[in-house]
Design a protein around this motif. Sequence first.
Motif, PDB file in Angstrom:
ATOM      1  N   LEU A 135      72.927  76.229  41.409  1.00 16.17           N
ATOM      2  CA  LEU A 135      74.252  76.625  41.447  1.00 16.17           C
ATOM      3  C   LEU A 135      74.908  76.574  42.574  1.00 16.17           C
ATOM      4  O   LEU A 135      74.437  76.902  43.848  1.00 16.17           O
ATOM      5  CB  LEU A 135      74.312  78.237  41.352  1.00 16.17           C
ATOM      6  CG  LEU A 135      75.690  79.118  41.261  1.00 16.17           C
ATOM      7  CD1 LEU A 135      76.381  78.488  40.064  1.00 16.17           C
ATOM      8  CD2 LEU A 135      75.465  80.386  41.360  1.00 16.17           C
ATOM      9  N   ARG A 136      76.245  75.736  42.845  1.00 12.73           N
ATOM     10  CA  ARG A 136      76.883  75.387  44.083  1.00 12.73           C
ATOM     11  C   ARG A 136      78.044  76.367  43.838  1.00 12.73           C
ATOM     12  O   ARG A 136      78.954  76.412  42.810  1.00 12.73           O
ATOM     13  CB  ARG A 136      77.199  74.425  44.143  1.00 12.73           C
ATOM     14  CG  ARG A 136      78.109  73.871  45.426  1.00 12.73           C
ATOM     15  CD  ARG A 136      78.651  72.425  45.579  1.00 12.73           C
ATOM     16  NE  ARG A 136      79.456  72.082  46.676  1.00 12.73           N
ATOM     17  CZ  ARG A 136      80.014  71.094  46.942  1.00 12.73           C
ATOM     18  NH1 ARG A 136      80.051  69.892  45.977  1.00 12.73           N
ATOM     19  NH2 ARG A 136      80.816  70.982  47.901  1.00 12.73           N
ATOM     20  N   VAL A 137      78.544  77.183  44.991  1.00 12.53           N
ATOM     21  CA  VAL A 137      79.535  78.056  45.050  1.00 12.53           C
ATOM     22  C   VAL A 137      80.603  77.633  46.057  1.00 12.53           C
ATOM     23  O   VAL A 137      80.107  77.570  47.271  1.00 12.53           O
ATOM     24  CB  VAL A 137      79.106  79.604  45.033  1.00 12.53           C
ATOM     25  CG1 VAL A 137      80.544  80.494  45.122  1.00 12.53           C
ATOM     26  CG2 VAL A 137      78.082  80.089  44.092  1.00 12.53           C
ATOM     27  N   SER A 138      81.764  77.440  45.757  1.00 13.29           N
ATOM     28  CA  SER A 138      82.887  76.901  46.868  1.00 13.29           C
ATOM     29  C   SER A 138      83.833  77.897  46.691  1.00 13.29           C
ATOM     30  O   SER A 138      84.318  78.250  45.619  1.00 13.29           O
ATOM     31  CB  SER A 138      83.467  75.733  46.368  1.00 13.29           C
ATOM     32  OG  SER A 138      82.325  74.497  46.433  1.00 13.29           O
ATOM     33  N   LEU A 139      84.339  78.326  47.756  1.00  9.29           N
ATOM     34  CA  LEU A 139      85.410  79.421  47.913  1.00  9.29           C
ATOM     35  C   LEU A 139      86.590  78.819  48.691  1.00  9.29           C
ATOM     36  O   LEU A 139      86.179  78.127  49.732  1.00  9.29           O
ATOM     37  CB  LEU A 139      84.883  80.481  49.033  1.00  9.29           C
ATOM     38  CG  LEU A 139      84.001  81.478  48.364  1.00  9.29           C
ATOM     39  CD1 LEU A 139      83.543  82.578  49.391  1.00  9.29           C
ATOM     40  CD2 LEU A 139      84.828  82.202  47.368  1.00  9.29           C
ATOM     41  N   LEU A 140      87.486  78.694  47.853  1.00  7.24           N
ATOM     42  CA  LEU A 140      88.850  77.639  48.310  1.00  7.24           C
ATOM     43  C   LEU A 140      90.057  78.531  48.463  1.00  7.24           C
ATOM     44  O   LEU A 140      90.504  79.303  47.800  1.00  7.24           O
ATOM     45  CB  LEU A 140      88.902  76.859  47.201  1.00  7.24           C
ATOM     46  CG  LEU A 140      87.593  76.040  46.662  1.00  7.24           C
ATOM     47  CD1 LEU A 140      88.292  75.106  45.401  1.00  7.24           C
ATOM     48  CD2 LEU A 140      87.215  75.054  47.596  1.00  7.24           C
ATOM     49  N   VAL A 141      90.484  78.207  49.848  1.00  6.73           N
ATOM     50  CA  VAL A 141      91.732  79.172  50.559  1.00  6.73           C
ATOM     51  C   VAL A 141      92.709  78.317  50.751  1.00  6.73           C
ATOM     52  O   VAL A 141      92.772  77.642  51.846  1.00  6.73           O
ATOM     53  CB  VAL A 141      91.073  79.956  51.595  1.00  6.73           C
ATOM     54  CG1 VAL A 141      92.164  80.904  52.038  1.00  6.73           C
ATOM     55  CG2 VAL A 141      89.715  80.645  51.218  1.00  6.73           C
ATOM     56  N   PRO A 142      93.914  78.494  50.093  1.00  3.05           N
ATOM     57  CA  PRO A 142      95.232  77.806  50.564  1.00  3.05           C
ATOM     58  C   PRO A 142      95.831  78.635  51.334  1.00  3.05           C
ATOM     59  O   PRO A 142      95.778  79.988  51.504  1.00  3.05           O
ATOM     60  CB  PRO A 142      96.108  77.603  49.190  1.00  3.05           C
ATOM     61  CG  PRO A 142      95.524  78.839  48.312  1.00  3.05           C
ATOM     62  CD  PRO A 142      94.036  78.815  48.656  1.00  3.05           C
ATOM     63  N   ALA A 143      96.213  77.915  52.544  1.00  4.00           N
ATOM     64  CA  ALA A 143      96.797  78.854  53.759  1.00  4.00           C
ATOM     65  C   ALA A 143      97.946  78.289  54.117  1.00  4.00           C
ATOM     66  O   ALA A 143      97.946  76.823  54.697  1.00  4.00           O
ATOM     67  CB  ALA A 143      95.713  79.146  54.719  1.00  4.00           C
ATOM     68  N   ARG A 144      99.024  78.839  54.394  1.00  4.52           N
ATOM     69  CA  ARG A 144     100.156  78.263  55.114  1.00  4.52           C
ATOM     70  C   ARG A 144     100.864  79.505  56.047  1.00  4.52           C
ATOM     71  O   ARG A 144     101.132  80.672  55.724  1.00  4.52           O
ATOM     72  CB  ARG A 144     101.389  78.161  54.358  1.00  4.52           C
ATOM     73  CG  ARG A 144     102.684  77.621  55.178  1.00  4.52           C
ATOM     74  CD  ARG A 144     103.792  77.184  54.341  1.00  4.52           C
ATOM     75  NE  ARG A 144     103.574  76.076  53.489  1.00  4.52           N
ATOM     76  CZ  ARG A 144     104.466  75.694  52.549  1.00  4.52           C
ATOM     77  NH1 ARG A 144     105.461  76.238  52.090  1.00  4.52           N
ATOM     78  NH2 ARG A 144     104.234  74.501  51.860  1.00  4.52           N
TER      79      ARG A 144
END
Length: 338
Positions: free
Chosen positions: A81-90
């Motif tokens: 299992l690969r878990v990616s936390l993805l955060v768009p930020a401005r």
Amino acid sequence: MRGARLVEALDRFVLGGRAGRDRSPTTRLVTAVAGPLALGYLSYRVFSILSNAGGLVRLRPGRDSTGEAAGSAAGATAPGLRVSLLVPARDEEDTLVTTLPALLAQGADDVVVLDDHSTDATARVARDAGARVISGANLPEGWVGKPWACHQLAAAVLGEDAVDGDAAGAAGAAGAAAGATPREHLLIFTDADVTWHPGALAALVAEMQRRGTDLLTVFPKQRVGSFGERLVVPLVDAAFIGHAPVPVIRSRRRGAVAANGQVMAFRRQAYERAGGHAAVRGELVEDIRLARAARDAGARFDAVLGARRSGCGCTRPTAPPSRGWPRACRACTWSRGW
């Protein structure tokens, strides 16, 4: 008898108190139909809210919805299992100082922040905290900002899957012969201002694995301060969560989705079958539209609640009205679609 009196009261309210004898036949017909419909709609909404208050799971530290241990933070990155936390930020410099350390402590394989042309030190703060930072490309024609940012985040980590697959070609063939399964990938999109409490990611992953969910959306516990926030935020939450009962949300009924872009977790296959964020490139309310696309493509969908202040999961401060509430009102208007 009581129902008739309630309809009459609604009638008088709508007509400004005019007596029934002063109404035309058309007006009497309209009010006779509108009254029961309004009463039925309000009853349905109240039933949905009460049903969901008891039916939606609330994430707890290190536990799934059955109370079983969900493992440590590192347990979210178990073999296979690969878990990616993805955060768009401005322009999230001040926010990330508070929220990013907790996100990095969850034990995910990847924590990737996309700096979407910030005018402050968002990129530096994220990089110094230990996150991987990528710079956002210019917005293409036909795209809206957040779908474009999330599309770039997904492309960055999914592209690595392809590279890893090529590098493991011979080993993969041997593994397939031995009965090994390919490594599964969870893509978890989360807003920069969502606070992830200890054990939240492990609980989320355990819940997805237990239910076999392809798309799990989380409604974080909103932190409110002013009187205006305390008055308005519960109404917005009720509009999101109360538009359909839990059994309907979990059903395969087309369009019956209550999604929240603050936290959305996809299995890679479900995300790709739905067309990814490219499928909602021009949508201001991309979370509901993408969840609907995933459901229509066969994804198993569920929604859960974030933790209370004393528990675990996700909490989120209310955004300033100029940033969050107009979009929320728009979502409430468009959320049904069925």
